[in-house]
Write a protein that holds these residues in place. Structure first.
Motif, mmCIF file in Angstrom:
data_model
loop_
_atom_site.group_PDB
_atom_site.id
_atom_site.type_symbol
_atom_site.label_atom_id
_atom_site.label_comp_id
_atom_site.label_asym_id
_atom_site.label_seq_id
_atom_site.Cartn_x
_atom_site.Cartn_y
_atom_site.Cartn_z
ATOM 1 N N UNK A 163 -11.171 -24.031 39.116
ATOM 2 C CA UNK A 163 -9.933 -23.865 39.876
ATOM 3 C C UNK A 163 -9.325 -22.500 39.564
ATOM 4 N N UNK A 164 -9.007 -21.753 40.625
ATOM 5 C CA UNK A 164 -8.397 -20.434 40.461
ATOM 6 C C UNK A 164 -7.002 -20.596 39.864
ATOM 7 N N UNK A 165 -6.698 -19.796 38.823
ATOM 8 C CA UNK A 165 -5.373 -19.837 38.211
ATOM 9 C C UNK A 165 -4.546 -18.614 38.564
ATOM 10 N N UNK A 166 -5.060 -17.419 38.272
ATOM 11 C CA UNK A 166 -4.309 -16.213 38.610
ATOM 12 C C UNK A 166 -5.198 -14.972 38.582
ATOM 13 N N UNK A 167 -4.645 -13.910 39.145
ATOM 14 C CA UNK A 167 -5.331 -12.624 39.192
ATOM 15 C C UNK A 167 -4.497 -11.636 38.400
ATOM 16 N N UNK A 168 -5.163 -10.851 37.542
ATOM 17 C CA UNK A 168 -4.484 -9.851 36.732
ATOM 18 C C UNK A 168 -5.265 -8.549 36.849
ATOM 19 N N UNK A 169 -4.854 -7.678 37.724
ATOM 20 C CA UNK A 169 -5.561 -6.418 37.939
ATOM 21 C C UNK A 169 -6.943 -6.660 38.511
ATOM 22 N N UNK A 170 -7.965 -6.273 37.756
ATOM 23 C CA UNK A 170 -9.351 -6.400 38.197
ATOM 24 C C UNK A 170 -10.008 -7.696 37.725
ATOM 25 N N UNK A 171 -9.219 -8.611 37.161
ATOM 26 C CA UNK A 171 -9.784 -9.864 36.663
ATOM 27 C C UNK A 171 -9.123 -11.073 37.312
ATOM 28 N N UNK A 172 -9.914 -12.104 37.510
ATOM 29 C CA UNK A 172 -9.434 -13.385 38.023
ATOM 30 C C UNK A 172 -9.721 -14.433 36.958
ATOM 31 N N UNK A 173 -8.787 -15.334 36.744
ATOM 32 C CA UNK A 173 -8.958 -16.391 35.752
ATOM 33 C C UNK A 173 -9.057 -17.734 36.455
ATOM 34 N N UNK A 174 -10.019 -18.530 36.007
ATOM 35 C CA UNK A 174 -10.252 -19.875 36.534
ATOM 36 C C UNK A 174 -10.233 -20.853 35.369
ATOM 37 N N UNK A 175 -9.985 -22.119 35.663
ATOM 38 C CA UNK A 175 -10.114 -23.153 34.651
ATOM 39 C C UNK A 175 -11.036 -24.239 35.178
ATOM 40 N N UNK A 176 -11.711 -24.873 34.250
ATOM 41 C CA UNK A 176 -12.651 -25.933 34.591
ATOM 42 C C UNK A 176 -12.413 -27.086 33.634
ATOM 43 N N UNK A 177 -12.151 -28.265 34.182
ATOM 44 C CA UNK A 177 -11.958 -29.447 33.341
ATOM 45 C C UNK A 177 -13.311 -29.856 32.768
ATOM 46 N N UNK A 178 -13.367 -29.952 31.454
ATOM 47 C CA UNK A 178 -14.583 -30.365 30.754
ATOM 48 C C UNK A 178 -14.303 -31.662 30.012
ATOM 49 N N UNK A 179 -15.333 -32.231 29.421
ATOM 50 C CA UNK A 179 -15.208 -33.511 28.732
ATOM 51 C C UNK A 179 -14.142 -33.498 27.645
ATOM 52 N N UNK A 180 -14.082 -32.427 26.869
ATOM 53 C CA UNK A 180 -13.172 -32.379 25.721
ATOM 54 C C UNK A 180 -12.063 -31.344 25.888
ATOM 55 N N UNK A 181 -11.657 -31.049 27.102
ATOM 56 C CA UNK A 181 -10.606 -30.071 27.323
ATOM 57 C C UNK A 181 -10.919 -29.195 28.515
ATOM 58 N N UNK A 182 -10.377 -27.988 28.474
ATOM 59 C CA UNK A 182 -10.556 -27.050 29.575
ATOM 60 C C UNK A 182 -11.416 -25.868 29.164
ATOM 61 N N UNK A 183 -12.132 -25.363 30.124
ATOM 62 C CA UNK A 183 -12.912 -24.148 29.945
ATOM 63 C C UNK A 183 -12.204 -23.047 30.718
ATOM 64 N N UNK A 184 -12.014 -21.906 30.094
ATOM 65 C CA UNK A 184 -11.402 -20.751 30.747
ATOM 66 C C UNK A 184 -12.513 -19.809 31.181
ATOM 67 N N UNK A 185 -12.472 -19.402 32.449
ATOM 68 C CA UNK A 185 -13.487 -18.517 33.003
ATOM 69 C C UNK A 185 -12.799 -17.258 33.513
ATOM 70 N N UNK A 186 -13.299 -16.101 33.109
ATOM 71 C CA UNK A 186 -12.772 -14.826 33.584
ATOM 72 C C UNK A 186 -13.853 -14.170 34.419
ATOM 73 N N UNK A 187 -13.467 -13.735 35.624
ATOM 74 C CA UNK A 187 -14.412 -13.082 36.537
ATOM 75 C C UNK A 187 -13.790 -11.805 37.065
ATOM 76 N N UNK A 188 -14.632 -10.934 37.556
ATOM 77 C CA UNK A 188 -14.150 -9.729 38.209
ATOM 78 C C UNK A 188 -13.693 -10.070 39.620
ATOM 79 N N UNK A 189 -13.078 -9.105 40.281
ATOM 80 C CA UNK A 189 -12.623 -9.342 41.648
ATOM 81 C C UNK A 189 -13.799 -9.507 42.610
ATOM 82 N N UNK A 190 -14.999 -9.161 42.150
ATOM 83 C CA UNK A 190 -16.194 -9.363 42.965
ATOM 84 C C UNK A 190 -16.771 -10.775 42.815
ATOM 85 N N UNK A 191 -16.154 -11.603 41.957
ATOM 86 C CA UNK A 191 -16.618 -12.977 41.754
ATOM 87 C C UNK A 191 -17.664 -13.118 40.664
ATOM 88 N N UNK A 192 -18.073 -12.019 40.034
ATOM 89 C CA UNK A 192 -19.065 -12.078 38.957
ATOM 90 C C UNK A 192 -18.387 -12.504 37.655
#
Length: 170
Positions: free
Chosen positions: A120-149
């Protein structure tokens, strides 16, 4: 005649706005889910380096180059079967035989969640986008570039931090 010309201009402008998309610049680019990259991971106090390839169709290949004791080990997951190999020796096992806490299993679960579109997309900060993913024991934080990589991901339980470099779509 001028009424028809005005109506035609209005329809033309509306078509341009709809075709271009008004919110494209502010929204998040979809995460790239089929990619290969080099990685550096910190997992339960151990530093692991290598290369990986992930595809949503169930293909996952992980090669370890460090630590020295694990250098050359390859783990490949395909259709629920794990293949472990090193120095021309290989063995296969059903994926269920590998502990859920093993580094490749944890990483694969996170990547499968991203590939399934559950991040799930959370926010954009400059050239980075932050996502979160619900996992079995909490949340996973994912950082991607504006290109989606994907640039990095982190998980609290079990403690996992992975940085990716040289990410290219496949």
């Amino acid at each position: 005649m001028t009424g028809r010309l005005k109506a035609l201009c209005v329809f033309f402008v509306m078509y341009i706005l709809l075709a271009c998309g008004c919110s494209q610049g502010g929204g998040a680019k979809q995460l790239c889910t089929d990619f290969k990259a080099a990685y550096i991971a910190e997992y339960r106090g151990q530093s692991i380096k290598g290369r990986m390839l992930y595809g949503r169709q169930g293909n996952f290949n992980l090669t370890v180059s460090q630590p020295k004791t694990l250098e050359g080990i390859e783990a490949g997951y395909k259709n629920g079967v794990l293949t472990l190999s090193r120095d021309n020796i290989s063995c296969t096992a059903d994926e269920a035989y590998i502990p859920d806490s093993a580094f490749p299993s944890v990483l694969l679960r996170v990547l499968n969640g991203i590939g399934d579109g559950r991040a799930v997309f959370e926010h954009k900060n400059g050239e980075e986008q932050t996502y979160s993913l619900a996992c079995e024991n909490g949340k996973c934080k994912i950082v991607a570039g504006t290109d989606g990589m994907i640039k990095s991901l982190s998980l609290d339980n079990p403690k996992l931090d992975v940085s990716f470099s040289g990410v290219t779509a496949i």
